[in-house]
Design an enzyme around this catalytic site. Structure first.
Site, PDB file in Angstrom:
ATOM      1  N   GLU A 270       0.845  -1.209   0.000  1.00  0.00           N
ATOM      2  CA  GLU A 270       0.000   0.000   0.000  1.00  0.00           C
ATOM      3  C   GLU A 270       0.876   1.253   0.000  1.00  0.00           C
ATOM      4  O   GLU A 270       0.562   2.233  -0.665  1.00  0.00           O
ATOM      5  CB  GLU A 270      -0.940   0.020   1.216  1.00  0.00           C
ATOM      6  CG  GLU A 270      -1.936  -1.110   1.243  1.00  0.00           C
ATOM      7  CD  GLU A 270      -2.731  -1.265  -0.050  1.00  0.00           C
ATOM      8  OE1 GLU A 270      -3.262  -0.266  -0.547  1.00  0.00           O
ATOM      9  OE2 GLU A 270      -2.811  -2.397  -0.563  1.00  0.00           O
ATOM     10  N   TRP A 273       1.781   1.706  -3.468  1.00  0.00           N
ATOM     11  CA  TRP A 273       0.709   2.292  -4.303  1.00  0.00           C
ATOM     12  C   TRP A 273       0.803   3.813  -4.233  1.00  0.00           C
ATOM     13  O   TRP A 273       0.615   4.515  -5.218  1.00  0.00           O
ATOM     14  CB  TRP A 273      -0.679   1.856  -3.801  1.00  0.00           C
ATOM     15  CG  TRP A 273      -1.212   0.647  -4.498  1.00  0.00           C
ATOM     16  CD1 TRP A 273      -1.300  -0.616  -3.970  1.00  0.00           C
ATOM     17  CD2 TRP A 273      -1.727   0.559  -5.842  1.00  0.00           C
ATOM     18  NE1 TRP A 273      -1.836  -1.463  -4.909  1.00  0.00           N
ATOM     19  CE2 TRP A 273      -2.112  -0.777  -6.063  1.00  0.00           C
ATOM     20  CE3 TRP A 273      -1.900   1.473  -6.883  1.00  0.00           C
ATOM     21  CZ2 TRP A 273      -2.662  -1.218  -7.269  1.00  0.00           C
ATOM     22  CZ3 TRP A 273      -2.453   1.039  -8.086  1.00  0.00           C
ATOM     23  CH2 TRP A 273      -2.825  -0.280  -8.279  1.00  0.00           C
ATOM     24  N   TRP A 301     -20.328  11.921 -19.745  1.00  0.00           N
ATOM     25  CA  TRP A 301     -20.804  11.627 -18.390  1.00  0.00           C
ATOM     26  C   TRP A 301     -22.091  12.389 -18.109  1.00  0.00           C
ATOM     27  O   TRP A 301     -22.369  13.421 -18.730  1.00  0.00           O
ATOM     28  CB  TRP A 301     -19.759  12.057 -17.360  1.00  0.00           C
ATOM     29  CG  TRP A 301     -18.454  11.315 -17.410  1.00  0.00           C
ATOM     30  CD1 TRP A 301     -17.275  11.778 -17.905  1.00  0.00           C
ATOM     31  CD2 TRP A 301     -18.189   9.991 -16.944  1.00  0.00           C
ATOM     32  NE1 TRP A 301     -16.284  10.831 -17.776  1.00  0.00           N
ATOM     33  CE2 TRP A 301     -16.819   9.722 -17.186  1.00  0.00           C
ATOM     34  CE3 TRP A 301     -18.958   8.992 -16.343  1.00  0.00           C
ATOM     35  CZ2 TRP A 301     -16.215   8.514 -16.850  1.00  0.00           C
ATOM     36  CZ3 TRP A 301     -18.353   7.793 -16.003  1.00  0.00           C
ATOM     37  CH2 TRP A 301     -17.004   7.553 -16.263  1.00  0.00           C
ATOM     38  N   ASN A 336     -10.635   2.612   2.836  1.00  0.00           N
ATOM     39  CA  ASN A 336     -10.316   2.439   1.407  1.00  0.00           C
ATOM     40  C   ASN A 336     -11.386   1.655   0.651  1.00  0.00           C
ATOM     41  O   ASN A 336     -11.754   2.010  -0.474  1.00  0.00           O
ATOM     42  CB  ASN A 336      -8.963   1.739   1.264  1.00  0.00           C
ATOM     43  CG  ASN A 336      -8.572   1.574  -0.187  1.00  0.00           C
ATOM     44  OD1 ASN A 336      -8.505   2.539  -0.933  1.00  0.00           O
ATOM     45  ND2 ASN A 336      -8.351   0.333  -0.602  1.00  0.00           N
ATOM     46  N   TRP A 354     -16.394  11.441 -12.978  1.00  0.00           N
ATOM     47  CA  TRP A 354     -15.511  11.167 -11.835  1.00  0.00           C
ATOM     48  C   TRP A 354     -14.873  12.450 -11.301  1.00  0.00           C
ATOM     49  O   TRP A 354     -14.522  12.526 -10.119  1.00  0.00           O
ATOM     50  CB  TRP A 354     -14.429  10.154 -12.221  1.00  0.00           C
ATOM     51  CG  TRP A 354     -13.511  10.607 -13.323  1.00  0.00           C
ATOM     52  CD1 TRP A 354     -13.694  10.431 -14.650  1.00  0.00           C
ATOM     53  CD2 TRP A 354     -12.268  11.317 -13.184  1.00  0.00           C
ATOM     54  NE1 TRP A 354     -12.642  10.986 -15.356  1.00  0.00           N
ATOM     55  CE2 TRP A 354     -11.750  11.534 -14.484  1.00  0.00           C
ATOM     56  CE3 TRP A 354     -11.541  11.788 -12.096  1.00  0.00           C
ATOM     57  CZ2 TRP A 354     -10.546  12.209 -14.716  1.00  0.00           C
ATOM     58  CZ3 TRP A 354     -10.346  12.451 -12.321  1.00  0.00           C
ATOM     59  CH2 TRP A 354      -9.862  12.667 -13.610  1.00  0.00           C
ATOM     60  N   TRP A 377      -9.740   7.760  -8.023  1.00  0.00           N
ATOM     61  CA  TRP A 377     -10.931   8.084  -8.822  1.00  0.00           C
ATOM     62  C   TRP A 377     -10.803   7.552 -10.236  1.00  0.00           C
ATOM     63  O   TRP A 377     -11.761   6.991 -10.784  1.00  0.00           O
ATOM     64  CB  TRP A 377     -11.210   9.595  -8.813  1.00  0.00           C
ATOM     65  CG  TRP A 377     -12.034   9.928  -7.619  1.00  0.00           C
ATOM     66  CD1 TRP A 377     -11.603  10.397  -6.414  1.00  0.00           C
ATOM     67  CD2 TRP A 377     -13.454   9.712  -7.483  1.00  0.00           C
ATOM     68  NE1 TRP A 377     -12.651  10.505  -5.527  1.00  0.00           N
ATOM     69  CE2 TRP A 377     -13.795  10.095  -6.165  1.00  0.00           C
ATOM     70  CE3 TRP A 377     -14.449   9.242  -8.325  1.00  0.00           C
ATOM     71  CZ2 TRP A 377     -15.115  10.019  -5.693  1.00  0.00           C
ATOM     72  CZ3 TRP A 377     -15.759   9.170  -7.854  1.00  0.00           C
ATOM     73  CH2 TRP A 377     -16.078   9.548  -6.554  1.00  0.00           C
TER      74      TRP A 377
HETATM   75  C1  LIG Z   1     -11.500   7.128  -4.781  1.00  0.00           C
HETATM   76  C2  LIG Z   1     -10.289   7.080  -3.863  1.00  0.00           C
HETATM   77  C3  LIG Z   1      -9.769   8.262  -3.348  1.00  0.00           C
HETATM   78  C4  LIG Z   1      -8.642   8.237  -2.520  1.00  0.00           C
HETATM   79  N1  LIG Z   1      -8.144   9.423  -2.037  1.00  0.00           N
HETATM   80  C5  LIG Z   1      -7.042   9.411  -1.256  1.00  0.00           C
HETATM   81  C6  LIG Z   1      -6.489  10.624  -0.759  1.00  0.00           C
HETATM   82  O1  LIG Z   1      -6.947  11.732  -1.072  1.00  0.00           O
HETATM   83  N2  LIG Z   1      -5.418  10.547   0.077  1.00  0.00           N
HETATM   84  C7  LIG Z   1      -4.856   9.349   0.427  1.00  0.00           C
HETATM   85  O2  LIG Z   1      -3.884   9.343   1.184  1.00  0.00           O
HETATM   86  N3  LIG Z   1      -5.337   8.198  -0.055  1.00  0.00           N
HETATM   87  C8  LIG Z   1      -6.418   8.181  -0.873  1.00  0.00           C
HETATM   88  N4  LIG Z   1      -6.913   6.994  -1.333  1.00  0.00           N
HETATM   89  C9  LIG Z   1      -6.204   5.737  -1.026  1.00  0.00           C
HETATM   90  C10 LIG Z   1      -6.643   5.016   0.262  1.00  0.00           C
HETATM   91  O3  LIG Z   1      -8.030   4.888   0.292  1.00  0.00           O
HETATM   92  C11 LIG Z   1      -6.181   5.713   1.535  1.00  0.00           C
HETATM   93  O4  LIG Z   1      -4.802   6.001   1.447  1.00  0.00           O
HETATM   94  C12 LIG Z   1      -6.398   4.844   2.765  1.00  0.00           C
HETATM   95  O5  LIG Z   1      -7.753   4.529   2.895  1.00  0.00           O
HETATM   96  C13 LIG Z   1      -5.913   5.566   3.999  1.00  0.00           C
HETATM   97  O6  LIG Z   1      -6.162   4.821   5.145  1.00  0.00           O
HETATM   98  P1  LIG Z   1      -4.979   4.262   6.039  1.00  0.00           P
HETATM   99  O7  LIG Z   1      -4.039   5.361   6.352  1.00  0.00           O
HETATM  100  O8  LIG Z   1      -5.589   3.541   7.171  1.00  0.00           O
HETATM  101  O9  LIG Z   1      -4.268   3.280   5.029  1.00  0.00           O
HETATM  102  P2  LIG Z   1      -3.422   1.946   5.227  1.00  0.00           P
HETATM  103  O10 LIG Z   1      -4.245   0.856   4.655  1.00  0.00           O
HETATM  104  O11 LIG Z   1      -2.913   1.785   6.596  1.00  0.00           O
HETATM  105  O12 LIG Z   1      -2.200   2.167   4.227  1.00  0.00           O
HETATM  106  C14 LIG Z   1      -1.008   2.877   4.626  1.00  0.00           C
HETATM  107  C15 LIG Z   1      -0.762   4.058   3.739  1.00  0.00           C
HETATM  108  O13 LIG Z   1      -0.532   3.642   2.398  1.00  0.00           O
HETATM  109  C16 LIG Z   1      -1.076   4.595   1.496  1.00  0.00           C
HETATM  110  N5  LIG Z   1      -2.143   3.944   0.722  1.00  0.00           N
HETATM  111  C17 LIG Z   1      -2.952   2.939   1.110  1.00  0.00           C
HETATM  112  N6  LIG Z   1      -3.772   2.571   0.104  1.00  0.00           N
HETATM  113  C18 LIG Z   1      -3.480   3.368  -0.939  1.00  0.00           C
HETATM  114  C19 LIG Z   1      -3.990   3.484  -2.263  1.00  0.00           C
HETATM  115  N7  LIG Z   1      -4.960   2.686  -2.723  1.00  0.00           N
HETATM  116  N8  LIG Z   1      -3.479   4.451  -3.056  1.00  0.00           N
HETATM  117  C20 LIG Z   1      -2.495   5.254  -2.627  1.00  0.00           C
HETATM  118  N9  LIG Z   1      -1.967   5.194  -1.376  1.00  0.00           N
HETATM  119  C21 LIG Z   1      -2.450   4.258  -0.545  1.00  0.00           C
HETATM  120  C22 LIG Z   1      -1.659   5.722   2.329  1.00  0.00           C
HETATM  121  O14 LIG Z   1      -0.701   6.727   2.457  1.00  0.00           O
HETATM  122  C23 LIG Z   1      -1.932   5.026   3.659  1.00  0.00           C
HETATM  123  O15 LIG Z   1      -1.950   5.902   4.761  1.00  0.00           O
HETATM  124  C24 LIG Z   1      -8.039   6.990  -2.191  1.00  0.00           C
HETATM  125  C25 LIG Z   1      -8.575   5.812  -2.713  1.00  0.00           C
HETATM  126  C26 LIG Z   1      -9.689   5.851  -3.535  1.00  0.00           C
HETATM  127  C27 LIG Z   1     -10.248   4.564  -4.077  1.00  0.00           C
END
Ligand SMILES: Cc1cc2nc3c(=O)[nH]c(=O)nc-3n(C[C@H](O)[C@H](O)[C@H](O)COP(=O)(O)OP(=O)(O)OC[C@H]3O[C@@H](n4cnc5c(N)ncnc54)[C@H](O)[C@@H]3O)c2cc1C
Length: 468
Positions: A270, A273, A301, A336, A354, A377
């Site tokens: 993650e 990502w 859209w 997420n 979107w 998105w």
């Molecule tokens: C439509 C959409 C919009 C999103 N917008 C954002 C946003 O504005 N800011 C944001 O930080 N994340 C975003 N994410 C990614 C992800 O949802 C969040 O990072 C995550 O939910 C944060 O929770 P956590 O810190 O508990 O993550 P954890 O699951 O603990 O993951 C650790 C860290 O990894 C990174 N991470 C995790 N998943 C992703 C992912 N899919 N993409 C990129 N980085 C990731 C984040 O920095 C996160 O804090 C988005 C995902 C989607 C589908």
């Protein structure tokens, strides 16, 4: 020489790369300044909870500097105007690189101005493990698919990417602070608390707790929103109150000791990502204004205001979607899985642009990060790199039953359904009248009927995407 550390995203004074360079380069006789600039641009996509979080981070940063005998000066105004007020010739301004396309324009203008003053902008990457543009295919081209990008990262990563940057404040302590005539303004405050508190102390608490209790169960729990299965570090990673290297080191430590290393590896994935989406913003800045796959800018859209409003307010009649949208509104954060479900629902079931969803999330998320938000998105809308293929559409009922089987998450945010049993919680419209009466939940009165039929979503999507 005047040396200015301009804080932007990495709001901490330990394990901070640009701060380390700044501190190391200070010479006897130099003057120094610790600076933060607040302006309208900064607040373009700032919800109140995010402003509150940022203010907590700045208060905390101020205190951290104060404990060492330094001040943080916070100016309000257009970046260029602030620099015009404070810069004398022979200055160096140190910043962490921001790869967001709108920040690049700002930084280019600032650098141009500084040059006219015989001064310089020094930029260093600190928000990601890898430098911008460092992870490239063997032929020198950027990656646009996650798995090969990740494999390359795994091959390239070494101690220099994750080791701690020690910051020694001895040199500025023997120099004078640079005094400016500019007026400081730190008044823009809100008091709307989101799901998480700002500041390094709070960020470290979260990291420690996740290291102790979460990371070894991450792969098992991360998709279930009713569980506290993810780190919730995203706002701290965005504002850099916790460094990405600290997170990576925590994961490396656990990789050595964890019984099931895959639990930990999934968390590292993650983090990668996040690196991947930063890499996309860096190489393809046009995503600021449109689809990564440019032909999809021609999709017609829908802009149905009524449906868009129902989605925003969590009144679509799809409990899992409504719960996600209400969590976003209430806490400024969403799990997420729910970001994916709500984004997919807006784009595929309601067929709404979107970019409207991206903007709405941006206005409400505390952790708003341009690259991850745009990436998420475009992934959901199937317009992005390595996105879901357009013919794969989440079924919100099945997602709900799989990831919130008992409906505990739904009930937390959609209290009008609190008495609905698991059998109907995912699709209350199936409840017979007598059960609705018995539970006191009349559909269309106490909870909306579904605003669209999910089964019809696919036809429209297939037609539109195929036509391109
Ligand atoms: C439509 C959409 C919009 C999103 N917008 C954002 C946003 O504005 N800011 C944001 O930080 N994340 C975003 N994410 C990614 C992800 O949802 C969040 O990072 C995550 O939910 C944060 O929770 P956590 O810190 O508990 O993550 P954890 O699951 O603990 O993951 C650790 C860290 O990894 C990174 N991470 C995790 N998943 C992703 C992912 N899919 N993409 C990129 N980085 C990731 C984040 O920095 C996160 O804090 C988005 C995902 C989607 C589908």
């Amino acid at each position: 020489m005047v040396r200015i550390l301009w804080f932007r995203k990495n709001l901490r004074i330990s394990d901070n790369r640009i701060l380390k360079v700044f501190l190391d380069e200070i010479n006897p006789g130099d003057r120094y300044l610790f600076l933060y600039i607040k302006n309208k641009n900064t607040f373009r996509y700032f919800g109140e909870k995010r402003v509150h979080f940022l203010n907590q981070c700045l208060d905390d940063l101020k205190n951290q500097l104060k404990d060492r005998g330094f001040n943080l000066h916070i100016f309000k105004g257009n970046t260029l105007n602030v620099f015009k007020q404070i810069i004398q010739s022979d200055s160096r301004v140190y910043v962490d690189r921001q790869i967001e396309p709108y920040c690049i324009t700002r930084d280019e203008r600032t650098a141009d101005f500084l040059r006219t003053m015989n001064s310089e902008l020094i930029t260093i990457d600190d928000s990601t493990l890898f430098e911008s543009g460092e992870v490239l295919k063997p032929d020198g081209k950027p990656y646009t698919v996650f798995t090969p990008f990740k494999k390359r990262c795994e091959l390239l990563i070494g101690e220099k990417h994750w080791s701690e940057e020690s910051c020694n404040f001895a040199k500025p302590a023997s120099c004078k602070e640079y005094k400016t005539n500019a007026v400081e303004n730190y008044k823009f405050r809100t008091n709307v608390e989101g799901f998480v508190k700002g500041g390094r102390t709070e960020g470290l608490k979260l990291l420690k707790s996740f290291e102790r209790k979460g990371i070894e169960k991450y792969n098992t729990l991360r998709d279930f929103p009713a569980e506290n299965g993810t780190s919730r570090l995203s706002p701290h990673l965005h504002f850099g109150t916790v460094s990405i290297r600290e997170c990576y080191r925590a994961a490396l430590g656990k990789l050595e000791t964890a019984d099931d290393k895959d639990e930990v590896r999934t968390w590292i994935n993650e983090l990668l990502w996040r690196e991947f989406y930063y890499n996309i913003s860096h190489h393809f800045p046009y995503i600021l204004d449109g689809a990564f796959k440019r032909q999809y800018d021609r999709i017609k859209w829908s802009y149905d205001e009524d449906l868009f409003k129902k989605w925003r307010e969590g009144k679509t009649g799809y409990p899992i979607v409504d719960a996600g949208m209400r969590q976003l509104e209430k806490e400024g954060w969403v799990h997420n899985r729910l970001r994916m479900i709500t984004a997919m629902f807006l784009t595929k079931d309601l067929f709404i642009d979107w970019k409207l969803g991206e903007k709405f999330f941006a206005e409400h998320l505390i952790d708003l990060d341009f690259s991850s938000n745009n990436g998420g998105w475009q992934w959901s809308a199937s317009t992005g790199c390595d996105a879901q293929p357009y013919f794969r559409i989440f079924n919100p009922y099945l997602q709900s039953a799989k990831f919130d089987p008992e409906g505990n998450y739904i009930k937390q945010y959609v209290p009008e359904l609190k008495n609905v049993p698991p059998k109907y919680i995912h699709n209350p419209s199936l409840m017979p009248d007598e059960i609705q009466n018995k539970l006191g939940v009349i559909l269309g009165r106490d909870y909306p009927l579904p605003v669209v039929e999910h089964s019809k979503a696919k036809d429209r999507i297939m037609k539109e995407f195929r036509s391109l």
